[in-house]
Design a protein around this motif. Sequence first.
Motif, PDB file in Angstrom:
ATOM      1  N   ARG A  67      14.167   4.120 -12.984  1.00 35.54           N
ATOM      2  CA  ARG A  67      12.728   4.296 -12.864  1.00 35.54           C
ATOM      3  C   ARG A  67      12.078   2.960 -12.566  1.00 35.54           C
ATOM      4  O   ARG A  67      12.547   1.914 -13.011  1.00 35.54           O
ATOM      5  CB  ARG A  67      12.151   4.844 -14.172  1.00 35.54           C
ATOM      6  N   THR A  68      11.001   2.997 -11.851  1.00 32.95           N
ATOM      7  CA  THR A  68      10.252   1.768 -11.571  1.00 32.95           C
ATOM      8  C   THR A  68       8.942   1.784 -12.349  1.00 32.95           C
ATOM      9  O   THR A  68       8.339   2.833 -12.549  1.00 32.95           O
ATOM     10  CB  THR A  68       9.958   1.630 -10.069  1.00 32.95           C
ATOM     11  N   PHE A  69       8.531   0.597 -12.795  1.00 38.82           N
ATOM     12  CA  PHE A  69       7.272   0.506 -13.520  1.00 38.82           C
ATOM     13  C   PHE A  69       6.294  -0.399 -12.791  1.00 38.82           C
ATOM     14  O   PHE A  69       6.661  -1.157 -11.883  1.00 38.82           O
ATOM     15  CB  PHE A  69       7.480   0.045 -14.969  1.00 38.82           C
ATOM     16  N   CYS A  70       5.036  -0.313 -13.190  1.00 45.40           N
ATOM     17  CA  CYS A  70       3.982  -1.183 -12.689  1.00 45.40           C
ATOM     18  C   CYS A  70       2.960  -1.324 -13.810  1.00 45.40           C
ATOM     19  O   CYS A  70       3.111  -0.733 -14.879  1.00 45.40           O
ATOM     20  CB  CYS A  70       3.345  -0.612 -11.423  1.00 45.40           C
ATOM     21  N   ALA A  71       1.954  -2.136 -13.610  1.00 40.22           N
ATOM     22  CA  ALA A  71       0.948  -2.352 -14.648  1.00 40.22           C
ATOM     23  C   ALA A  71       0.319  -1.021 -15.078  1.00 40.22           C
ATOM     24  O   ALA A  71      -0.074  -0.220 -14.232  1.00 40.22           O
ATOM     25  CB  ALA A  71      -0.135  -3.304 -14.151  1.00 40.22           C
ATOM     26  N   GLY A  72       0.270  -0.800 -16.369  1.00 48.92           N
ATOM     27  CA  GLY A  72      -0.315   0.423 -16.903  1.00 48.92           C
ATOM     28  C   GLY A  72       0.681   1.500 -17.249  1.00 48.92           C
ATOM     29  O   GLY A  72       0.335   2.461 -17.937  1.00 48.92           O
ATOM     30  N   THR A  88      12.728  -0.531 -14.407  1.00 44.83           N
ATOM     31  CA  THR A  88      12.711  -1.867 -13.814  1.00 44.83           C
ATOM     32  C   THR A  88      11.510  -2.087 -12.906  1.00 44.83           C
ATOM     33  O   THR A  88      10.882  -1.154 -12.409  1.00 44.83           O
ATOM     34  CB  THR A  88      14.035  -2.137 -13.069  1.00 44.83           C
ATOM     35  N   GLY A  89      11.209  -3.350 -12.687  1.00 47.33           N
ATOM     36  CA  GLY A  89      10.109  -3.777 -11.835  1.00 47.33           C
ATOM     37  C   GLY A  89      10.158  -5.287 -11.705  1.00 47.33           C
ATOM     38  O   GLY A  89      11.213  -5.888 -11.750  1.00 47.33           O
ATOM     39  N   HIS A  90       9.001  -5.916 -11.562  1.00 55.73           N
ATOM     40  CA  HIS A  90       8.876  -7.364 -11.487  1.00 55.73           C
ATOM     41  C   HIS A  90       9.841  -7.935 -10.444  1.00 55.73           C
ATOM     42  O   HIS A  90       9.720  -7.656  -9.258  1.00 55.73           O
ATOM     43  CB  HIS A  90       9.068  -7.987 -12.865  1.00 55.73           C
ATOM     44  N   CYS A  91      10.822  -8.735 -10.858  1.00 56.40           N
ATOM     45  CA  CYS A  91      11.675  -9.470  -9.925  1.00 56.40           C
ATOM     46  C   CYS A  91      12.794  -8.638  -9.321  1.00 56.40           C
ATOM     47  O   CYS A  91      13.622  -9.161  -8.568  1.00 56.40           O
ATOM     48  CB  CYS A  91      12.269 -10.706 -10.616  1.00 56.40           C
ATOM     49  N   THR A  92      12.835  -7.350  -9.626  1.00 52.66           N
ATOM     50  CA  THR A  92      13.845  -6.494  -8.989  1.00 52.66           C
ATOM     51  C   THR A  92      13.502  -6.300  -7.514  1.00 52.66           C
ATOM     52  O   THR A  92      14.386  -6.369  -6.650  1.00 52.66           O
ATOM     53  CB  THR A  92      13.929  -5.142  -9.701  1.00 52.66           C
ATOM     54  N   GLY A 149       0.783  -1.219   0.000  1.00 54.42           N
ATOM     55  CA  GLY A 149       0.000   0.000   0.000  1.00 54.42           C
ATOM     56  C   GLY A 149       0.819   1.275   0.000  1.00 54.42           C
ATOM     57  O   GLY A 149       0.277   2.357  -0.005  1.00 54.42           O
ATOM     58  N   ARG A 150       2.166   1.145  -0.008  1.00 56.54           N
ATOM     59  CA  ARG A 150       2.988   2.344  -0.026  1.00 56.54           C
ATOM     60  C   ARG A 150       3.152   2.834  -1.456  1.00 56.54           C
ATOM     61  O   ARG A 150       3.087   2.076  -2.409  1.00 56.54           O
ATOM     62  CB  ARG A 150       4.364   2.064   0.587  1.00 56.54           C
ATOM     63  N   ILE A 151       3.401   4.135  -1.596  1.00 57.89           N
ATOM     64  CA  ILE A 151       3.654   4.683  -2.917  1.00 57.89           C
ATOM     65  C   ILE A 151       4.905   4.021  -3.483  1.00 57.89           C
ATOM     66  O   ILE A 151       5.949   3.977  -2.842  1.00 57.89           O
ATOM     67  CB  ILE A 151       3.866   6.209  -2.838  1.00 57.89           C
ATOM     68  N   PHE A 152       4.785   3.510  -4.711  1.00 54.70           N
ATOM     69  CA  PHE A 152       5.889   2.812  -5.372  1.00 54.70           C
ATOM     70  C   PHE A 152       6.366   3.714  -6.485  1.00 54.70           C
ATOM     71  O   PHE A 152       5.842   3.712  -7.587  1.00 54.70           O
ATOM     72  CB  PHE A 152       5.390   1.483  -5.940  1.00 54.70           C
ATOM     73  N   SER A 153       7.344   4.576  -6.180  1.00 55.98           N
ATOM     74  CA  SER A 153       7.748   5.578  -7.154  1.00 55.98           C
ATOM     75  C   SER A 153       9.229   5.862  -7.034  1.00 55.98           C
ATOM     76  O   SER A 153       9.870   5.529  -6.053  1.00 55.98           O
ATOM     77  CB  SER A 153       6.975   6.878  -6.921  1.00 55.98           C
ATOM     78  N   ALA A 154       9.767   6.497  -8.073  1.00 59.69           N
ATOM     79  CA  ALA A 154      11.168   6.899  -8.016  1.00 59.69           C
ATOM     80  C   ALA A 154      11.298   8.133  -7.146  1.00 59.69           C
ATOM     81  O   ALA A 154      10.358   8.896  -6.955  1.00 59.69           O
ATOM     82  CB  ALA A 154      11.686   7.182  -9.431  1.00 59.69           C
ATOM     83  N   GLU A 155      12.476   8.341  -6.624  1.00 58.87           N
ATOM     84  CA  GLU A 155      12.721   9.508  -5.789  1.00 58.87           C
ATOM     85  C   GLU A 155      13.114  10.691  -6.664  1.00 58.87           C
ATOM     86  O   GLU A 155      13.694  10.532  -7.721  1.00 58.87           O
ATOM     87  CB  GLU A 155      13.846   9.215  -4.799  1.00 58.87           C
TER      88      GLU A 155
END
Length: 329
Positions: free
Chosen positions: A319-324, A298-302, A21-27
């Motif tokens: 940068r981190t990615f997620c669905a969408g 990057t995302g997934h298994c990182t 539930g935390r914000i998943f974003s780059a700094e």
Amino acid sequence: MRGGTAFRLLLNMIPCFSPKGRIFSAESGGFPKKKGLRGLNQRRICGKMMEIKGTGALKMRATVISDNIGRGGLGGEWGLCVYIEYGERRILLDAGASGLFAENAEKLGLPLEAVDAAVLSHAHYDHADGMARFFALNQTAKLYVQEDTGEDCWHRRGFIRKYIGIRRGLLEEYRERIVPVAGPYRLFEGVSLLPHSTPGLAEIGRREAMYRRRNGRWTPDDFSHEQSLVLELPEGLAVFSSCSHGGAVNILREVSEAFQGRRVLALIGGLHLFNKKDEEVRALAALLRETGVERVWTGHCTGERACGLLRQALGDAVRTFCAGCVIEL
């Protein structure tokens, strides 16, 4: 910004959240002015459109259809699927662990029936098992795999054994739709598949407790079934490596050897760092800087922890990615 690449991330005004539930974003913040991984002159704002403008024409648009992290009505699962628009071509990279990617694609308005070719990055269930759904929705596109791909990948540590390979029977069931390729392969003009050429990768398989079982024998996985998808753009290369089991630095080196003199604009995919110690992640960050790759998505298994450590070391170039999420180069 150095170079003229148009580079945009469209987040549909919805923030990305981690499973906790935390914000998943780059700094936010600048990138140290050192060799490689060039800094981006911008702020990172999760949940809003972020844009870097240049003079180059748009050549590639990649939409993450499924990832560990879902958001904004898009489901998430341990897996990865990316819809790539490259000129007039449409390429599907992996299909996640189930049919979830198809549900997300429909919500995103991405026509799977328009895909010209599918690519399997490697022979693990979380990238391959959604392919049956893809074949049902798209009647013509072929799936391109490395010729050493099989249904034989396991996690094995002591007495613990877990099958992590492609759903058994899938390769035979859809053999008319599957194209095994040997070595580097030109998929379309400007689009190449690149397997590993680095020797000794079985040692990584042994360390990661990843094995293949063939004819009753266990052998450490040398990831001969893994391949990168390389797109040639006006200003350099975009490298998609879904899990980077053979090592991100090895992959970048392989790409540089195959495409001598070309800049690597971006490495896009998982880096398989979720199970690595902090010092190992920081060591990789230093090596990534030395490769000269300009950006890492990057995302997934990182894993969220490793993503944070990479951003601490390399700043806004990671940068981190997620669905969408959408990446444009």
